[in-house]
Every structure is written in C-alpha cells, then in structure tokens.
Design an enzyme around this catalytic site. Structure first.
Site, mmCIF file in Angstrom:
data_model
loop_
_atom_site.group_PDB
_atom_site.id
_atom_site.type_symbol
_atom_site.label_atom_id
_atom_site.label_comp_id
_atom_site.label_asym_id
_atom_site.label_seq_id
_atom_site.Cartn_x
_atom_site.Cartn_y
_atom_site.Cartn_z
ATOM 1 N N SER A 199 0.805 -1.219 0.000
ATOM 2 C CA SER A 199 0.000 0.000 0.000
ATOM 3 C C SER A 199 0.834 1.262 0.000
ATOM 4 O O SER A 199 2.003 1.273 0.395
ATOM 5 C CB SER A 199 -0.903 0.006 1.238
ATOM 6 O OG SER A 199 -1.570 1.244 1.330
ATOM 7 N N GLY A 200 0.196 2.350 -0.405
ATOM 8 C CA GLY A 200 0.797 3.674 -0.334
ATOM 9 C C GLY A 200 0.644 4.277 1.055
ATOM 10 O O GLY A 200 1.162 5.354 1.329
ATOM 11 N N ASP A 201 -0.099 3.606 1.933
ATOM 12 C CA ASP A 201 -0.245 4.123 3.296
ATOM 13 C C ASP A 201 -0.112 2.952 4.278
ATOM 14 O O ASP A 201 0.352 1.879 3.895
ATOM 15 C CB ASP A 201 -1.583 4.874 3.437
ATOM 16 C CG ASP A 201 -1.485 6.021 4.437
ATOM 17 O OD1 ASP A 201 -0.963 5.789 5.542
ATOM 18 O OD2 ASP A 201 -1.915 7.145 4.116
ATOM 19 N N ASP A 202 -0.504 3.149 5.541
ATOM 20 C CA ASP A 202 -0.277 2.110 6.551
ATOM 21 C C ASP A 202 -0.933 0.785 6.152
ATOM 22 O O ASP A 202 -2.074 0.754 5.692
ATOM 23 C CB ASP A 202 -0.860 2.551 7.895
ATOM 24 C CG ASP A 202 -0.234 3.851 8.397
ATOM 25 O OD1 ASP A 202 0.972 4.075 8.137
ATOM 26 O OD2 ASP A 202 -0.949 4.648 9.026
ATOM 27 N N SER B 242 5.172 -1.202 2.483
ATOM 28 C CA SER B 242 4.625 0.149 2.517
ATOM 29 C C SER B 242 5.771 1.169 2.584
ATOM 30 O O SER B 242 6.132 1.645 3.659
ATOM 31 C CB SER B 242 3.708 0.297 3.736
ATOM 32 O OG SER B 242 3.268 1.622 3.826
#
Ligand SMILES: *[C@@H]1O[C@H](CO)[C@@H](O)[C@H](O)[C@H]1NC(C)=O
Ligand SMILES: *[C@@H]1O[C@H](CO)[C@@H](O)[C@H](O)[C@H]1NC(C)=O
Ligand SMILES: *[C@@H]1O[C@H](CO)[C@@H](O)[C@H](O)[C@H]1NC(C)=O
Ligand SMILES: *[C@@H]1O[C@H](CO)[C@@H](O)[C@H](O)[C@H]1NC(C)=O
Length: 477
Positions: free
Chosen positions: A248-251, A282
């Site tokens: 993912s691009g986030d948590d 990530s």
C-alpha cells in the site's frame, strides 16, 4: 399476511434457483470457511445482474440483499457473485448474510461520484477526513448487523481508485472519499479470502464493531497513492487479523478510535486486537500504525509473526496534543524486517485536527508498550521515539532486537548523505520517553535504561476471538 409474505419470499428464492440453471455448466461444490454456513443460496444474476463490466449492478445487489435478508431468521442466505465483471456503486449487506465472490469474479467499483450517496461523518470523527462535512458512502457497507460475512475464493473487489486519487491530489474533492468495505455497529463480522485492490481510500474499515474476523486478505494498491490503508480497525473490540498481505501507499494496518474532541466524547476504544501472520510492503508508511486518530483509546493489541519489506516504519505510534485518549498495553513480538527507514517510530507531535475546536490540553496517555524478538536488515534508523513535553510516553520496553544498519555510502560517492539526512542517521533518538531495553543492537538510547535480563511482556493467555473456529461450508458456485 405474514404467511403469504413468507410464501412469496420462498417462492422467489425457489424461482431464483431455477433461473440460475444457466450457471450449471461451471457450477462446482466449493468449500469455504465461515463463522456460519447458510441455508439459502442465490446468484446475482437471479436479480438481473450482468457481469459485462459495463452494466451497473447497484440495483441488482440491492434487490438481492433486500430479498435474501427476508430469510435471515430461516438459516440465512448466501449471495454468489459469479464469474464476470460486476460494476456497481454502493450497496449494503444484511444480517445472517454472506457475500461470496467467486474466484473468477471481479466486483468493479463505479467511478461516478453519484453512485456513492452522501452520508454524515462518523460521530467519533466529527468531520470527513478529506474535506469537512459529509462523506461518500463506501462501496460495500453494513450497519447494525449481526453475523455478516464477505468472503470468496480469492475473488477480487477492485475500487478503481485512480480518479479519486487524482481528484484528491488536485484538491478537487468536496467530500471524503469512499472506503472499499465499511461495516458499522455490527457484531460477528467476517471478511476473508478476497483480493482487494485500488480502493479510493482505506480498504477495510470495521468501525464500532465487536467480534471481527479478518483473514487471508490480499490487499494491493500502488505504493505511490494517498491513504490506501489496508485494514483499519476503528473503535472495535475483539478483532483478529490473520494471514494477510498488504502492499500500500499508506499504513498496512492502522488501528484507530476517533479524532480529537469527537473521539474523546464518543469514547469507544479499540480493545483486544490480535494480529498473527501478516506481511506488509509500505515504502512511505507503517506496517502497523496506532493512531493517529486514537482519541477513544487503544488498548490490548497483540501482534506476532509479522514480516515487512521495504517499508517506512515497523510499528508506529502517531498522536499529539488535542487527541486525548490513550495507547496502552501494546505487545508485539516475532517481527522480521528488511529495508526499513525506521523500526520503531513514535510521534507525539502529529498534527491534523478535525476543526479548530480541539482542546490542546487534551493529552494522550501512552504507556506499557512492549516490543521484543525482532530482526531487521538494511535499517536506517532503529528507534525515533518522541513523546510530548510534559506528557512523556512511559513504560516502553524493547528486548531482543537486532538491526543491521544500511551500509555506509562511499565517501564522495554518488548518493552521499548530507545536511539533514546525515543528522537523522543516528540509529536512536529519544525525547520525552522512558522505559527499559535489553539485548538491543545497536544499543538503545539512554532513556530506555539498559537491563541485563529483561524479556518484555507478551500475554500468555489467548483472547476469545483467537479461539473462534470457522466452520467448513460449501457453496455451489
Ligand atoms: C443503528 O443503531 C443505532 C442505535 O444503536 C441507531 O441510532 C441508528 O439509527 C441505526 N442505524 C441504522 C442505519 O439502522
Ligand atoms: C488465495 O490466495 C492465497 C495466496 O495466493 C492462497 O494461499 C490461498 O490458497 C487462496 N485461497 C483460495 C480459496 O483460493
Ligand atoms: C537497502 O536500503 C536502501 C534504502 O535505504 C535501498 O536503496 C537498498 O536497495 C537496500 N539494499 C538492499 C540490499 O536491500
Ligand atoms: C530473540 O528473537 C529471535 C527472533 O528475532 C528469536 O528467534 C529468539 O528465540 C529470541 N531469543 C529469546 C531469548 O527469546
């Protein structure tokens, strides 16, 4: 009257089964695991669904769920999403209901804003996260349900988020983006055996729920896009996350419980969360984040068997003045990491507030944080721990942790570190924190007083949610 209704409903289910005979050609008996098996089965095509990737199935999903919810008290129902590409906007689930996504099925999220009705912000947030005021409904929603399952044979739910990410970045959104799956105020929730991808924002968001089982999910989003968190348990009690993989691009996992004054007032903590067998990539965010919205409190989180590759931080606590609440009784062990900017990261100065009405004197309590038995390769910073001045983070324990630091770049060579970056390269930096460390390499900061023989705590009991055994069920699909 009631009898007549039952007759009509049963008739409908019967007719449905007859109509779906076209599917016989590829129907097979497929095993799946669930908290409950169902007596009735129907197919999205029974309700006018078209799997051509172009026709909208919003009405078909609604008709299916409306009809099948009528047999909730008669053994419940399972809706098969058969092979094909099923375009849809928001649709709701029901109690004693299973949505089964066939391994060759793709649920495609509509890219039209008008397919996502506007709803109020969550009471514990008081505001949308992307923009003040209302937010778009999530793609798959459930509210006030008991015994609801979303599963499949690793079938796909594709959020087709590109347009949302683009509009968010261009600040063109008037409301908060939809999530992929959001279940509110529900109990006995299972989300498993699916591939979830490209959500406009977070992928899985159980909120105000109890007894939540999340297993064998593969969640994939481009690592360059905003807020595509994997799994965000939010003000939930008794949750387990097992054997899942997130890019993912986030948590990858973000544990939450409401935002500033709204979360403090709503006062619903996330408690008794068990994570086992989890893999994360990530590059710009955390493997497991606690916060930043944690105003209802986060307590008793146990994570073990975690693998991380190319991630920004291993376990991160994000909070700040105004949040109130607490993060306590956190236990993490058996974590293997490769290529990490930080292993442990704590920030007491995380900004972002719902509105100017937050109380800067509402300070969070961060205490009893236990990390042990971890190895990291190619690590830049082992621990960057910053509490809050006058509100130190206490009882932090780190034991049996070995981190190999990233190889020094050659002097004068390409990629030389300079200025800021060089200063940040110290393996540990700690301020306004206290606790102990034992057998940590490189040696922890002096704020974590070194002890010879300490094994940080990890509870020896198991949680009730750990003990729940899924039933072996079969579906003709
Ligand atoms: C869900 O239940 C709560 C109270 O428990 C109620 O306030 C709310 O209106 C219900 N929502 C729906 C959509 O039924
Ligand atoms: C789903 O995919 C995972 C990972 O590829 C695999 O281990 C698992 O067996 C698959 N499950 C099903 C039901 O196909
Ligand atoms: C080590 O980490 C750096 C980033 O800090 C990365 O560029 C490099 O490829 C990694 N090396 C290996 C061997 O994984
Ligand atoms: C230290 O951690 C490693 C895993 O990183 C584990 O294999 C080992 O058993 C631990 N040692 C002790 C004494 O717990």
């Amino acid at each position: 009257m009631e009898k007549l209704l039952t007759f009509i409903v049963l008739g409908l289910v019967f007719v449905s089964t007859a109509e779906s005979r076209d599917y016989k050609s590829y129907k097979e008996q497929i095993p799946y695991s669930a908290i409950n098996c169902r007596k009735h089965v129907a197919y999205l095509t029974d309700f006018g669904g078209k799997g051509d990737g172009v026709t909208s199935n919003t009405a078909a999903f609604k008709a299916a769920v409306d009809s099948l919810s009528k047999v909730a008290s008669d053994g419940g129902a399972l809706l098969v999403v058969p092979p094909g590409k099923w375009l849809t906007g928001t649709f709701s689930l029901a109690s004693h209901f299973t949505l089964y996504v066939h391994k060759k099925a793709v649920i495609l999220a509509s890219q039209k804003e008008s397919d996502y009705p506007l709803i109020d912000p969550l009471p514990s947030y008081g505001s949308g996260r992307d923009a003040p005021g209302k937010r778009f409904s999530s793609l798959i929603v459930g509210t006030n349900l008991t015994d609801v399952v979303v599963t499949g044979g690793n079938g796909t739910i594709d959020g087709q988020g590109e347009i949302w990410w683009k509009n968010f970045k261009a600040k063109k959104l008037k409301h908060t983006r939809p999530y992929l799956i959001e279940i509110l105020h529900s109990t006995q929730v299972q989300i498993s055996d699916l591939t979830l991808t490209n959500s406009p924002s977070w992928h899985v968001h159980p909120t105000y729920c109890t007894h939540v089982i999340i297993e064998r999910l593969t969640i994939l989003a481009p690592v360059t896009v905003p807020n595509t968190d994997g799994i965000n348990p939010d003000s939930c009690t008794d949750t387990r996350i097992r054997d899942s993989y997130v890019v993912s691009g986030d948590d990858c996992i973000a544990v939450k419980s409401g935002w500033d004054q709204y979360g403090i007032r709503y006062a619903k903590p996330t408690e008794r969360l068990s994570i086992r067998g989890f893999t994360c990539i990530s590059p710009d965010s955390a493997v497991i984040a606690l916060g930043s919205e944690m105003s209802g409190g986060i307590r008793d989180v146990r994570a073990e068997g975690v693998r991380a590759l190319n991630s920004q931080s291993g376990i991160r606590i994000k909070t700040g003045a105004g949040r109130g609440g607490y993060v306590k009784d956190i236990y993490v062990r058996d974590v293997e990491m490769d290529t990490m900017k930080y292993v442990f990261w704590m920030n007491g100065d995380y900004g972002s507030h719902p509105d100017p009405g937050f109380d800067p004197k509402a300070l969070p309590e961060i205490t009893n944080i236990n990390y042990r038995d971890m190895v990291g390769k190619n690590v830049t910073i082992v621990g960057s721990l910053s509490g809050i001045k006058g509100d130190a983070f206490t009882n932090i324990c780190i034991s049996n942790v070995t981190a190999e630091l990233v190889a020094e770049k050659k002097k004068g060579g390409k990629g030389l570190l300079f200025g800021d970056e060089k200063a940040k390269k110290l393996p540990w930096s700690c301020v306004d924190v206290g606790g102990v460390s034992s057998k940590v390499t490189p040696k922890a900061c002096p704020e974590l007083v070194e002890k010879e023989e300490v094994n940080c705590a990890f509870p020896s009991d198991t949680l009730a949610i750990d003990e729940v055994e899924l039933k072996k069920c079969f579906v003709q699909a």
